[in-house]
Design an enzyme around this catalytic site. Structure first.
Site, mmCIF file in Angstrom:
data_model
loop_
_atom_site.group_PDB
_atom_site.id
_atom_site.type_symbol
_atom_site.label_atom_id
_atom_site.label_comp_id
_atom_site.label_asym_id
_atom_site.label_seq_id
_atom_site.Cartn_x
_atom_site.Cartn_y
_atom_site.Cartn_z
ATOM 1 N N CYS A 172 24.048 -35.755 -23.981
ATOM 2 C CA CYS A 172 25.601 -36.302 -24.169
ATOM 3 C C CYS A 172 25.697 -37.801 -23.609
ATOM 4 C CB CYS A 172 26.621 -35.600 -23.673
ATOM 5 S SG CYS A 172 26.564 -33.759 -24.753
ATOM 6 N N LYS A 218 30.332 -26.626 -13.039
ATOM 7 C CA LYS A 218 29.249 -27.266 -12.539
ATOM 8 C C LYS A 218 29.379 -27.330 -10.911
ATOM 9 C CE LYS A 218 29.271 -30.642 -16.348
ATOM 10 N NZ LYS A 218 28.272 -30.531 -17.314
ATOM 11 N N ASP A 247 35.193 -40.073 -13.643
ATOM 12 C CA ASP A 247 34.745 -38.999 -14.243
ATOM 13 C C ASP A 247 33.785 -38.390 -13.078
ATOM 14 O OD1 ASP A 247 33.068 -37.021 -14.966
ATOM 15 O OD2 ASP A 247 32.546 -37.956 -16.870
ATOM 16 N N HIS A 296 29.029 -40.364 -20.152
ATOM 17 C CA HIS A 296 28.915 -39.299 -20.829
ATOM 18 C C HIS A 296 29.934 -39.365 -22.061
ATOM 19 C CE1 HIS A 296 29.428 -34.653 -21.837
ATOM 20 N NE2 HIS A 296 28.600 -34.634 -21.066
ATOM 21 N N GLN A 351 29.764 -34.843 -11.984
ATOM 22 C CA GLN A 351 28.360 -34.864 -11.408
ATOM 23 C C GLN A 351 28.500 -35.371 -9.988
ATOM 24 O OE1 GLN A 351 26.029 -33.275 -12.762
ATOM 25 N NE2 GLN A 351 26.558 -33.342 -14.756
#
Ligand SMILES: Cc1ncc(COP(=O)(O)O)c(C=O)c1O
Length: 416
Positions: free
Chosen positions: A374, A236, A210, A133, A213
């Site tokens: 993104c 999220k 990261d 991302h 997700q």
């Protein structure tokens, strides 16, 4: 009890209809059609337990933290720190290693700045991947520019998996940090992060993951992973917007300078010199997002009560069902066919543009994301204008996939 749905059973089967009643927005209509919300990777919907806690906070607790001696200030501080403990326990971390940020983006920027200030010098290398991302690319590019360091990129396969041989070749003595996504927001690929961390640590290189997700879909154990930095976003993860978490190993946080200056992050200020607080407060300058920090723990408790194993099982079944149905559509190509995926299906359809499909789906009550998500370098890799992305959560159903596929077929017919 925090959760109205009796969703947890021994065979890990979710009572999705009961769970859906926890989410008022799922009962709404769009353009006169029942909402089918398949844009969960962009942001997730919020259960009553989160919505009620926001209202409750402002009605019963609202006050500034760590500053007052009065009742409400102590109450807000207790809840704020209690939430940190819940989030720390959820990640198997210590509360001192949990920093409240605005989201994943701010968490990565914080590490890029503070770790960068302490540990990166001219000629050093930072390793990211082709599927990141933008928020796990741009802060490192900015750091490289500041420090005259060099950004290195892990290549990927056509299926959307990291090339681990290529990765291992990048682990030179110049490499000072690996920053990769746990799960790709565009492809759904679950990266082999255990192997990545082990290989990097064998060369004494720390790793940032990261987890934007990953956190909504799976159990994260930072100790077991032995990861150096981990971050995710509250919005999220069924919690509020404007809050995120950065986990950092104490050994790094203790050595890192502050990211921003102001109240809260200081120990003593004189006009000549300021000394800084210990982590995590050293990295939390100014009044934090108190309400969202407190409410994030409610969202975390909510998904834990449902059970992340049951969530993962249901979402995997949704993924297989949707993939099977989509593959049967003429001219449709799925982008991202990794062996291990979360419930994300990105695709292109021959002779159509993703945004046209997205608009026609919207008119039928279906929310998907279209475009580059993104991840422009990833989209460039596939030489496509973007994708249509359906990203599913545990409150989505097989029936919604049927409605989506029917609507998609109608949209394709209209465009061809
Ligand atoms: C993989 C990944 N990383 C980082 C981000 C940025 O998250 P936020 O905008 O919440 O900071 C996103 C958001 O889509 C994402 O999917």
């Amino acid at each position: 009890m925090d959760i109205t749905a009796k969703s947890k059973t021994l065979n890990l089967k979710l009572d999705v209809e009961a769970i859906r009643k926890d989410f008022p927005i799922l009962q709404t209509t769009v353009w006169g059609k029942p909402l089918v919300y398949f844009d969960n990777a962009a942001t997730s919907q919020k259960p009553f337990v989160v919505l009620n806690a926001i209202e409750e906070y402002y009605k019963e607790t609202n006050s500034n933290v760590h500053r007052g001696i009065h009742y409400l200030s102590n109450k807000a501080t207790d809840q704020f720190e209690q939430s940190r403990k819940i989030i720390a326990a959820h990640l198997n971390a210590s509360p001192e290693e949990i920093i409240y940020t605005r989201g994943t983006t701010e968490a990565i920027n914080l590490v890029a700045f503070s770790f960068g200030e302490a540990f990166i010098k001219e000629g050093d290398e930072i390793i990211v991947s082709q599927m990141e991302h933008h928020s796990n690319i741009v802060p490192w590019q900015m750091l490289c520019e500041r420090k005259k360091a060099v950004l290195k990129v892990i290549p990927i396969t056509e299926e959307g998996e990291l090339k681990l041989d290529g990765f291992k070749k990048l682990l030179s003595p110049k490499a000072k940090l690996v920053a990769v996504t746990h799960v790709s927001n565009t492809l759904g690929t679950i990266n082999p992060v255990e192997e990545i961390i082990e290989a990097a640590h064998a060369k004494n290189i720390p790793v940032l993951l990261d987890g934007a997700q990953a956190a909504p879909h799976m159990k994260i154990d930072v100790k077991k992973l032995d990861v150096d930095f981990y971050c995710f976003s509250g919005h999220k993860t069924f919690g509020p917007t404007g809050i995120g978490i950065l986990y950092g190993k104490a050994k790094w946080l203790n050595e890192m300078p502050p990211y921003q200056g102001g109240g809260e992050m200081i120990r003593k200020v004189t006009l000549d010199k300021t000394t800084y607080n210990e982590p995590p407060l050293r990295f939390e300058a100014g009044t934090p997002n108190i309400e969202a920090s407190i409410v994030l723990a409610k969202a975390i408790n909510y998904i834990n009560q449902i059970g992340l194993d049951a969530i993962a099982k249901h979402e995997h079944e949704l993924l297989l069902y949707a993939t099977d149905k989509l593959q049967k559509i003429n001219g449709l190509k799925i982008i991202g066919t990794a062996k291990h995926k979360t419930s994300v299906v990105s695709f292109v359809v021959e002779g159509t543009h993703p945004s046209d499909i997205g608009m026609l789906l919207d008119k039928q009550g279906i929310a998907v994301r279209t475009g580059h998500h993104c991840t422009q370098p990833l989209i460039d890799f596939y030489k496509i204008p973007g994708t249509v992305r359906a990203s599913l959560a545990f409150y989505n159903t097989f029936e919604e996939i049927n409605i989506f596929v029917k609507a998609l077929n109608k949209a394709i017919d209209m465009l061809k």
